[in-house]
Design an enzyme around this catalytic site. Structure first.
Site, short mmCIF file in Angstrom:
data_model
loop_
_atom_site.label_atom_id
_atom_site.label_comp_id
_atom_site.label_asym_id
_atom_site.label_seq_id
_atom_site.Cartn_x
_atom_site.Cartn_y
_atom_site.Cartn_z
N ARG A 2 50.98 23.83 -0.31
CA ARG A 2 51.65 25.23 -0.59
C ARG A 2 50.94 26.38 -0.01
NH1 ARG A 2 51.05 26.19 -6.88
NH2 ARG A 2 52.98 24.88 -6.77
N GLY A 14 44.48 48.93 -0.67
CA GLY A 14 44.02 49.44 0.63
C GLY A 14 44.70 50.76 0.96
N ASP A 46 15.21 36.06 1.17
CA ASP A 46 14.43 37.53 0.84
C ASP A 46 14.69 38.54 1.79
OD1 ASP A 46 13.15 35.25 -0.72
OD2 ASP A 46 11.53 34.96 0.69
N SER A 50 11.32 28.35 10.91
CA SER A 50 12.38 27.43 11.54
C SER A 50 12.48 28.10 13.08
CB SER A 50 13.49 27.44 11.04
OG SER A 50 13.25 26.93 9.68
N GLY A 107 14.75 30.46 8.54
CA GLY A 107 13.77 31.59 8.25
C GLY A 107 12.83 31.62 9.40
N CYS A 155 10.35 19.79 7.63
CA CYS A 155 9.94 18.55 8.46
C CYS A 155 8.69 18.79 8.99
CB CYS A 155 11.02 18.43 9.59
SG CYS A 155 10.63 17.09 10.71
#
Ligand code: ADP
Length: 749
Positions: free
Chosen positions: A561, A569, A158, A113, A110, A81
Site C-alpha cells: 500500500r 502548514g 538526562d 562510553s 553517555g 562492559c
C-alpha cells in the site's frame, strides 16, 4: 581523502543506558554511510560485542535499518562492559576491529562510553603493536590502520552533556514525564492530595526543572541549585499551604534523582513525603517514574536530532577531516555542530565536580543561561501568590491578546505572562476572542489564580480567530485602549496576529492610543513567522502528525500500500518536511517547491519500481497548499490507477487533530520563556516616550527581538511565509535517507 579510499568501513555501536532515538541514529548512520560510499558495520551490544567479535560485528545494508524510526531502545543492543574498562578487553576489541577492517567508529552513548572510546583511540597504536608483537596480526595491518577515528553522539535521557543543547532521548523522556505529571495532577486535584514525583537525573536537574516549568508543579528540587536555606522544608511547606489557601487543589513536588541539600546531603522522595505528611498533615503519595522515562516511541524531535546528527557523523568521517581524532556531534540552536569530544566530556565533569564541591553558582553557570533562566521562571511560577507591588511603584496595565488559528501552548504563554506581570506588580488584562474582542471591548482583568491549571491545557482559553482589523476597527481599538488604559500589548499568535500588530504599529501617527509598546510572540502550528526559527505549537503539531503516521503505517502491514498523507502548514512546508524526516517518508511535497506533472510521473515510476522489487509500503507526505489542482485525491487516484495490481493507495487528511492536543514539553517551555521575556520587554519599553514594537523569536538558540518595521521585508507576502527558512537546508538529508540512491547496491526500500 586519500586515506578514505584505503578504509571505507565504519562501525557503529550504542553503549551505556539506552535512550529513545538511538535507532534513528543507527538508521541515519547506516544509510548515510551507504550513500557516501562507506560500508557500515553494526557492533551489537555495545563494547561487549566489540570485545567478543565474531557474529557480534555485522555488515549492515539499507534494508536492515528499515522500519525502526518509531521504535524505542536500540535494535543493535546496548550494554555495560567491564572488560572494555581494561587494556586486555580493549586489546581484544582492537583485534576484532582490524579483523573486520574497521578503523572508524561512531559511538552513541553517555559520557562514560565516549570517554572509553577516546581512551581506546589513544591506545590504538600501542594495542596494534602488541597484537603484532604477540603474533596475532601482521605488521602491514598497522600500516593499513594507523589511526582510529571516533565520532560520538550523546545518547542520554538526562541531557547531562556539555557541547550540545540536547542529548538523544532527553526530549522523549520529558514527554513521558510531563504526560505522567499531567495525569497525576488530575487525580491529585480530585482528592486534594499531595504528590512527590521522582524523575531521573542523577547529576543533572534538566528533566526535573523542565518538567516543573511545563506542568505547573509547586516545588522542584534539583542537584545544581539546592534550596539555599537550612529550614527549606518549612519554606516549602508554607508555600504549599498558602497555595492551598489560595485555591490550588493539589500540590506536586518534583524531585530529581540526584537532588541534594546545600551541604550535599541527598534529598530523597521518601524524605519529602515524610516532611509533607508531618508538617502539612497531607495525604501524600510518591511516584517514582523510573524506567518509563526511557521507554516508548521517540518524539519527533529525538528522531530528527538523531537523524541529523547521524548523517553529520558519517559526513565527518567521509570527509577525512577528523581522521585519527575524536569529535562529538551535537546541536546548538537548531544547527548540527562538531566539537572536540574530550572538551565536551571535560566540561561535563566540571559541572559534576562543582556540584560535589557545593559550588552551586558555578554549576548553574556551567549549565548555561537558558537553564538558569528557566529556574528563575519556575521560582516565580511556584509562588502561591505574587509579590505585592512595591510601595510607590508604577503599576502598568498590560493586555494579552491572541490572533490567528489556535496553537497548543497559547495558554501556557498567557499563564506565564499573567503570572510574571502580576508578580512584578502590574495589572494584567486578557482580551477575549482576538481582535474581534479588542474591537468590541471584551477585556477583563486576570489575576494570579485566573490562570491556574492553564500550563498543560491545549486550545486557547482567551479565544482566538483570524480577524485582522481594517478601516473603522482601528478607531474602536484605539478607544478601548484608552478606556481600559492599556499601556502595553502582548500579541500571541500566528500570521493574523503579526499582521494586526503591524497595522496598529504603523498607524501610530493616526491614532496616538497605539503609541504603546507592542510585542508579538510566535504561536502557530505552521511555523511560518519571521524572526523565529520555531513557533509555539509547531512541535505539538509535528508530534501529532508523527504519531498518526506511525499508526497509519502499522495499519498496512499485510498489504502493499501507498499512503498519501496530507498535513497542515498553510504555505509553509515545515510540518511536511520534518514529519517526513521523522517517519521515513519517501517523498514530501512542499509548497516552497511546488509539484509538476513531471514530478508526479517520476514519483510514480519510483513507486512502481520499488513495489516491483518487493517493497510493501509507500509513504508520501503532502502539504495542504502544495498545488491547487494536484490535490491529495488527485495524486492518490493517479498512483492507484497506474499502480493497479502492484499496490493500492489510501489517503489520510490529518486535519484539525494537528491544531489540538495538549502542548508538548518543548512548546510549553518555549511559551513560558518567550512570554517571560515579552513581559520584561513591555515593562521596559513603557518607560520610553517612543515605545518600541517588536516580535520575539528563537534564532540560532537565542531569544531575539526584531522590529515590527522589518516585517514587510522579511516575509514573502504572497505566500505568507518568511523569505528565509532555515530548515530548507535539511531537504537533501531527508531525501538521501529515504531513498537508496543509484550508488547503493542490493538495496530494498
Ligand atoms: P554512559 O555511556 O551512559 O555514561 P557508562 O558510564 O556505564 O554509561 O559506560 C558504558 C560503558 O562504556 C562501560 O560499561 C564501559 O564499557 C565503557 N566505559 C565507560 N567508561 C570507560 C572508561 N573510562 N574506559 C573504558 N571504557 C569505559
Amino acid at each position: 581523502m586519500s586515506d578514505l579510499t584505503r578504509n571505507k568501513r565504519l562501525g557503529i555501536l550504542t553503549s551505556g543506558g539506552d535512550a529513545q532515538g538511538m535507532n534513528a541514529a543507527v538508521r541515519a548512520v547506516v544509510r548515510a554511510a551507504l550513500e557516501m560510499g562507506l560500508q557500515p558495520y553494526a557492533i551489537y551490544e555495545g563494547y561487549r560485542g566489540m570485545v567478543e567479535g565474531g557474529k557480534m560485528i555485522r555488515k549492515m545494508d539499507w534494508g536492515t535499518v528499515g522500519g525502526i524510526l518509531h521504535q524505542g531502545g536500540t535494535i543493535i543492543g546496548t550494554a555495560r562492559c567491564m572488560e572494555f574498562m581494561t587494556r586486555e578487553g580493549r586489546l581484544r576489541a582492537a583485534h576484532n576491529l582490524i579483523l573486520n577492517g574497521i578503523d572508524n567508529l561512531i559511538v552513541i552513548g553517555g559520557d562514560g562510553s565516549l570517554t572509553g572510546a577516546n581512551i581506546f583511540r589513544e591506545e590504538w597504536v600501542s594495542l596494534l603493536k602488541e597484537l603484532v608483537d604477540t603474533g596475532k596480526t601482521a605488521q602491514d595491518i598497522i600500516e593499513r590502520h594507523p589511526v582510529l577515528t571516533i565520532v560520538g553522539m550523546v545518547g542520554s535521557i538526562d541531557n547531562d552533556m556539555c557541547g550540545t543543547d540536547m542529548t538523544i532521548g532527553a526530549d522523549t523522556a520529558l514527554h513521558r514525564i510531563v504526560t505522567a505529571i499531567d495525569a497525576i495532577s488530575s487525580t491529585a486535584a480530585s482528592h486534594q492530595r499531595s504528590f512527590v514525583v521522582e524523575v531521573m537525573g542523577r547529576r543533572c536537574g534538566y528533566l526535573a526543572l523542565m518538567a516543573a516549568l511545563s506542568t505547573g508543579a509547586d516545588w522542584v528540587l534539583i542537584p545544581e541549585s539546592p534550596p539555599n536555606l537550612d529550614n527549606w522544608e518549612d519554606k516549602m511547606c508554607s508555600v504549599l499551604r498558602a497555595g492551598r489557601e489560595a485555591g490550588r487543589r493539589d500540590s506536586i513536588v518534583i524531585v530529581a534523582e540526584g537532588a541534594i541539600d546545600r551541604y550535599g546531603k541527598e534529598i530523597s522522595s521518601e524524605y519529602v513525603k515524610k516532611v509533607l505528611e508531618e508538617k502539612l498533615g497531607e495525604d501524600t503519595r510518591v511516584t517514582i517514574l523510573g524506567h518509563v522515562q526511557r521507554g516508548g516511541s521517540p518524539s519527533a524531535f529525538d528522531r530528527n536530532l538523531s537523524t541529523l546528527c547521524g548523517h553529520e557523523a558519517v559526513k565527518a568521517i567521509a570527509s577525512g577531516d577528523v581522521r585519527g581524532q575524536a569529535w562529538m556531534i551535537g546541536i546548538r540552536g537548531n544547527r548540527v555542530t562538531r566539537s572536540p569530544l574530550m572538551n565536551c566530556v571535560n566540561e561535563t565533569h566540571l559541572v559534576n565536580q562543582a556540584i560535589k564541591a557545593q559550588n552551586f553558582d558555578q554549576a548553574m553557570q556551567l549549565r548555561g543561561s537558558s537553564f538558569s533562566e528557566s529556574f528563575r521562571i519556575v521560582r516565580t511560577f511556584v509562588r502561591a501568590l505574587p509579590h505585592p507591588p512595591k510601595p510607590g511603584q508604577r503599576r502598568l496595565r498590560l493586555a494579552v491578546i491572541h490572533g490567528g488559528g489556535p496553537a497548543p501552548g497559547m495558554n501556557t504563554a498567557v499563564r506565564a505572562a499573567v503570572r510574571i506581570g502580576v508578580d512584578k506588580g502590574h495589572i494584567m488584562m486578557g482580551i477575549r476572542n482576538g481582535f474581534e474582542g479588542f474591537i468590541a471591548g471584551d477585556i477583563y482583568e486576570m489575576d494570579w489564580m485566573s490562570v491556574n491549571g492553564w500550563a498543560p491545557r491545549g486550545g486557547a482559553e482567551l479565544g482566538t480567530n483570524r480577524k485582522i482589523p481594517a478601516a473603522g476597527d482601528f478607531y474602536a481599538i484605539a478607544r478601548n485602549i484608552e478606556k481600559f488604559e492599556i499601556q502595553g500589548l502582548l500579541v500571541i499568535g500566528g500570521w493574523a496576529a503579526y499582521h494586526s500588530a503591524h497595522q496598529l504599529y504603523t498607524q501610530r501617527h493616526l491614532f496616538p492610543a497605539f503609541n504603546i509598546p507592542i510585542v508579538c510572540l510566535p504561536a502557530t502550528i505552521d511555523n511560518d513567522l519571521p524572526g523565529s526559527e520555531l513557533s509555539i505549537g509547531a512541535d505539538t503539531a509535528l508530534n501529532s502528525i508523527v504519531e498518526s503516521v506511525d499508526k497509519i503505517k502499522q495499519s498496512a502491514v499485510a498489504s502493499r500500500r501507498c499512503f498519501v498523507v496530507e498535513v497542515m502548514g498553510d504555505e509553509c512546508g515545515y510540518l511536511a518536511l520534518m514529519s517526513g524526516l521523522a517517519t521515513g517518508a519517501e517523498r514530501v511535497y512542499l509548497p516552497e517547491e511546488g509539484v509538476t506533472l513531471n514530478d508526479l510521473k517520476k514519483d510514480l515510476d519510483n513507486l512502481l519500481s520499488g513495489f516491483r522489487q518487493g517493497k510493501r509500503l509507500g509513504l508520501m507526505i503532502r502539504n495542504e497548499s502544495v498545488n491547487r489542482f494536484y490535490t491529495t485525491d488527485f495524486m492518490a487516484a493517479l498512483f492507484e490507477e497506474e499502480g493497479k495490481n502492484l499496490f493500492d493507495v489510501r489517503t489520510a487528511i490529518l486535519g484539525h487533530l494537528q491544531q489540538g492536543g495538549d502542548p508538548t514539553p518543548f512548546d510549553r517551555i518555549q511559551a513560558a520563556r518567550l512570554a517571560s521575556k515579552c513581559i520584561e520587554y513591555l515593562i521596559e519599553e513603557a518607560e520610553n516616550s517612543d515605545p518600541g514594537g517588536h516580535f520575539i523569536g528563537l534564532q540560532a538558540g537565542k531569544v531575539l527581538f526584531t522590529p515590527l518595521d522589518d516585517l514587510p521585508r522579511m516575509v514573502d507576502k504572497e505566500h505568507k511565509r518568511p523569505r528565509h527558512q532555515w530548515w530548507m537546508d535539511i531537504r537533501p538529508i531527508a531525501r538521501a535517507l529515504a531513498h537508496p540512491g543509484p550508488s547503493v547496491q542490493g538495496s530494498e526500500g
